[in-house]
Design a protein around this motif. Structure first.
Motif, PDB file in Angstrom:
ATOM      1  N   ALA A   1      -0.771 -12.243  43.034  1.00  0.00           N
ATOM      2  CA  ALA A   1      -0.422 -11.696  41.714  1.00  0.00           C
ATOM      3  C   ALA A   1      -1.379 -12.159  40.626  1.00  0.00           C
ATOM      4  N   GLY A   2      -2.181 -13.174  40.926  1.00  0.00           N
ATOM      5  CA  GLY A   2      -3.105 -13.689  39.925  1.00  0.00           C
ATOM      6  C   GLY A   2      -2.419 -14.497  38.848  1.00  0.00           C
TER       7      GLY A   2
ATOM      8  N   SER B   1       3.754  -5.659  37.065  1.00  0.00           N
ATOM      9  CA  SER B   1       2.710  -4.951  37.797  1.00  0.00           C
ATOM     10  C   SER B   1       2.023  -5.867  38.804  1.00  0.00           C
ATOM     11  N   SER B   2       1.731  -7.086  38.384  1.00  0.00           N
ATOM     12  CA  SER B   2       1.074  -8.051  39.267  1.00  0.00           C
ATOM     13  C   SER B   2       1.961  -8.417  40.450  1.00  0.00           C
TER      14      SER B   2
ATOM     15  N   THR C   1       2.159  -5.573  42.956  1.00  0.00           N
ATOM     16  CA  THR C   1       0.963  -5.565  43.800  1.00  0.00           C
ATOM     17  C   THR C   1       1.067  -6.656  44.863  1.00  0.00           C
TER      18      THR C   1
END
Length: 144
Positions: free
Chosen positions: A33-34, A56-57, A60
Motif C-alpha cells: 500500500a506504500g 485506494s492504496s 491495491t
C-alpha cells in the motif's frame, strides 16, 4: 460504539480475512500500500480518518477493485465480481470461420498467460516468504 465505528471494525476484519486469503503479513500489506505499518495499524484500529488515498492504496494492496472499501462501509459486504477466466469466453455460434480462428487464438493466448500469471504469483509469494524468513533470522542474529 457508533455505526461508523462498527463499520470500520467490520472493515478491519474483512481486511484481515483478505490478507490471510492472499497469504500476506501486515507488513507486506503496508509495503504494497506504500504506507507505514504504524499508519496501517491506526487505520485498522479506527484511529483517525480513512482518506481516499489510503482506501485506494489498501484496495491495491489487498487486490480489491476500486471502490470496494466505500462499498463495504456502506453495505457491510464486499461484492467482487467473479474473475472472467479465459475458458469462460464463448465463441459466438454465428461467427465466421476467420472470426472463430482469431477468437480461438486469443482464447488460447489468454489461457497461457493466465497459467503464467498463476506461476508468477506463486513465485512472488515464495520469494516474499523467503525474504521474511531471512529478515527474521537477521533480526535474531542482531539481537543475540
Amino acid at each position: 460504539m457508533t455505526p461508523d465505528d462498527q463499520a470500520r471494525s467490520r472493515l478491519s476484519t474483512a481486511m484481515n480475512d483478505r490478507r490471510v486469503e492472499l497469504r500476506l503479513k501486515w507488513n507486506q500489506v503496508a509495503q504494497r500500500a506504500g504506507i507505514s505499518i504504524a499508519h496501517l495499524a491506526r487505520i485498522r484500529g479506527n484511529e483517525g480518518p480513512l482518506t481516499d488515498l489510503a482506501k485506494s492504496s489498501l484496495e491495491t494492496a489487498l487486490e480489491w477493485p476500486r471502490g470496494t472499501i466505500d462499498q463495504f462501509l456502506q453495505s457491510g459486504e464486499i461484492k467482487t465480481p467473479p474473475a472472467a477466466s479465459p475458458t469462460s469466453i464463448q465463441i459466438p455460434e454465428n461467427a465466421s470461420e476467420a472470426e472463430r480462428t482469431a477468437l480461438q487464438a486469443i482464447k488460447d493466448l489468454l489461457e497461457a498467460q493466465s497459467r503464467e500469471l498463476a506461476l508468477l504469483r506463486e513465485e512472488v509469494q515464495r520469494l516474499a516468504t523467503k525474504r521474511d524468513a531471512d529478515n527474521t533470522n537477521d533480526e535474531r542474529r542482531n539481537t543475540a
